[in-house]
Design an enzyme around this catalytic site. Structure first.
Site, mmCIF file in Angstrom:
data_model
loop_
_atom_site.group_PDB
_atom_site.id
_atom_site.type_symbol
_atom_site.label_atom_id
_atom_site.label_comp_id
_atom_site.label_asym_id
_atom_site.label_seq_id
_atom_site.Cartn_x
_atom_site.Cartn_y
_atom_site.Cartn_z
ATOM 1 C CB SER A 161 -62.180 -1.756 63.205
ATOM 2 O OG SER A 161 -61.165 -1.077 63.867
ATOM 3 C CG ASP A 181 -56.305 -7.158 64.306
ATOM 4 O OD1 ASP A 181 -55.533 -6.181 64.334
ATOM 5 O OD2 ASP A 181 -57.550 -7.058 64.286
ATOM 6 C CG HIS A 234 -58.107 -4.513 61.960
ATOM 7 N ND1 HIS A 234 -58.404 -4.812 63.258
ATOM 8 C CD2 HIS A 234 -58.649 -3.290 61.719
ATOM 9 C CE1 HIS A 234 -59.095 -3.811 63.797
ATOM 10 N NE2 HIS A 234 -59.262 -2.883 62.880
#
Ligand SMILES: *[C@@H]1O[C@H](CO)[C@@H](O)[C@H](O)[C@H]1NC(C)=O
Ligand SMILES: *[C@@H]1O[C@H](CO)[C@@H](O)[C@H](O)[C@H]1NC(C)=O
Length: 478
Positions: free
Chosen positions: A165, A398, A425
């Site tokens: 991320s 995602d 994710h």
């Protein structure tokens, strides 16, 4: 995710090594029963030599699988939340097992227990920037390499960075900016292309939910329409009370921000089927659907009380709260405001278009704060990031994938899209489980294969140019 409320003043952390009172120790044990952490003295400001202040930055060091002669060093980059020691069955530790590596994980400044200043005032948050975080990693990793080199009589060893991320973006940026410290990186769901009005996020929530059928998207869209109708006909406080909010600070936008997180969070974290099955199994009647929404939001640990400006404006340090710091990062630097989709039917209310976010940033920080994401992309390249030996992984469902690298002409960049049901994710960073999709296992094997080659190359170069002084040549020749 359930948030345990912990309020601990960290004044002691800022000035010296951590001295916990008995109560603090007890709370920490509740939070992390086996804290195996250590502390590193870090500069508060890497850009200003006149400011000599330091703080204690927390890290974890796992050398259980390390062969000092040939084993790579993995730098696991934490961010967005308190740093937890990477579990024995996590991808980064599984990499360490495979390559006899050592894993160090550094907590991100201003999160968890690593605080440059005694509170989160807007003024203090000026030191919360991605480039300060990258410099933290550079200082830390260089010092550790020197230390290991002296301790074990080995060459100055460069690192493989790993993160997911925003830390995934840091992982790629670090490799691009500090090639004398890292020789390769895994950027999982790395949000390297910063975007202010990020409506593609919502568009992907829609597209991913459609995998469960239109009944899922239709029902969800009918739910936020129902709430909009109720609020427009003067029933706002009934709606807020329905979700357990009884104060006076919540705005209509805040409510719909909360509501949007219910579907978005599910899709983002690989629970699209759970979310859509829940909707599909509920009758297409207004009150049934609204009741389902309440139950589901509770199950997912979402709390409407954590969506108001005063909640985010609170400057008291709390180990496990991350909302204020993350808000600062998006409002000041990287944007990613999740606005309603413009090109497909939206999965969120139009009340949270870009103006809502602009007001929110001002409200929380009390100043005119709004990101110049173009500036940030100029500094780090955005989608045109350069460098070499970076693996970019993304889950096919995602919503963040549109800010990452999904394809590249660069022969040493490896974009890998992991396309399977509920693969979202940072899915590759989790541990191995028996019910993992074959596509996920294949992606992890692919990453290991690429690293295998890069690690061998690096070891060869390390033999020829062992000293820290010559490390630039390794980069040049690799
Ligand atoms: C601010 O946050 C601290 C730490 O979580 C908490 O103890 C305190 O109650 C909060 N203050 C307000 C006014 O909510
Ligand atoms: C919805 O929940 C309320 C409050 O728990 C309950 O009184 C009502 O009967 C429920 N309605 C439906 C249709 O399930």
């Amino acid at each position: 995710m359930k948030y345990i409320l912990i309020a601990i003043l960290l004044l002691t952390v800022v000035t010296a090594r951590l001295h916990l009172t008995e109560t603090q120790e007890k709370r920490l044990n509740e939070l992390d029963p086996n804290p195996n952490h250590q502390w590193y003295t870090q500069r508060v400001d890497h850009h200003n030599p006149q400011l000599k202040e330091t703080f204690q930055q927390r890290y974890f060091d796992n050398d259980k699988y390390w062969d000092s002669e040939t084993g790579p060093l993995f730098l696991y980059i934490c961010g967005e939340a308190i740093c937890r020691e990477p579990a024995d069955n996590s991808f980064v530790v599984n990499l360490a097992k495979k390559f006899n590596g050592r894993v160090l994980a550094l907590e991100h400044r201003f999160y968890g227990m690593s605080h440059p200043r005694p509170d989160w005032s807007t003024e203090n948050l000026q030191f919360l920037t991605p480039d300060q975080a990258l410099a933290d990693l550079a200082q830390f990793a260089s010092d550790k390499s020197r230390e290991f080199s002296a301790e074990h009589g080995i060459p100055f060893r460069r690192w493989i960075t790993v993160g997911g991320s925003y830390p995934g973006a840091l992982s790629a940026w670090f490799r691009a900016k500090y090639p004398h410290i890292a020789f390769a990186s895994l950027s999982s769901s790395g949000i390297v292309n910063t975007i202010t009005d990020y409506d593609e996020y919502d568009g992907q929530v829609y597209a991913s939910s459609l995998k469960s059928g239109e009944e899922c998207t239709d029902k969800w869209r009918s739910i936020f329409s129902s709430f909009e109708d109720k609020i427009n006909s003067g029933l706002a406080s009934d709606v807020y009370e329905f979700f357990g909010y009884f104060g006076n600070d919540l705005t209509v936008g805040d409510f719909f921000n909360f509501l949007a997180d219910i579907s978005a969070g599910s899709v983002q974290y690989g629970k699209r089927s759970k979310f859509c099955d829940g909707l599909i199994n509920t009758e297409f009647k207004e009150q049934d659907l609204l009741n389902w929404t309440l139950e589901y939001s509770k199950e997912e640990g979402l709390d409407l009380n954590e969506y108001t400006v005063p909640y985010f404006a609170n400057t008291t340090i709390d180990y496990i709260k991350a909302g204020r710091q993350w808000s600062y990062q998006i409002c000041a630097h990287i944007g990613f405001f999740q606005t309603p989709a413009k090109s497909v039917p939206s999965m969120r209310s139009q009340t949270i278009a870009i103006d809502y976010w602009r007001d929110l940033c001002q409200g929380i920080f009390g100043i005119d704060l709004f990101p110049d994401t173009d500036h940030w992309n100029k500094l780090f390249g955005g989608k045109e990031i350069t460098g070499s030996k970076i693996i970019f992984t993304n889950g096919g469902e995602d919503p963040w994938q549109h800010s990452s690298i999904m394809e590249s002409e660069n022969p040493t960049f490896h974009p890998i899209v992991i396309d399977c049901d509920n693969c979202a994710h940072c899915v590759d960073l989790h541990g191995d489980f028996p019910d993992d999709a074959p596509e996920l296992t294949a992606a992890r094997d692919q990453i290991k294969g690429i690293f295998q080659d890069w690690i061998s190359e690096e070891l060869n170069l390390e033999r020829i140019y062992p000293s820290e002084v010559k490390v630039g040549l390794r980069e040049f020749l690799s």
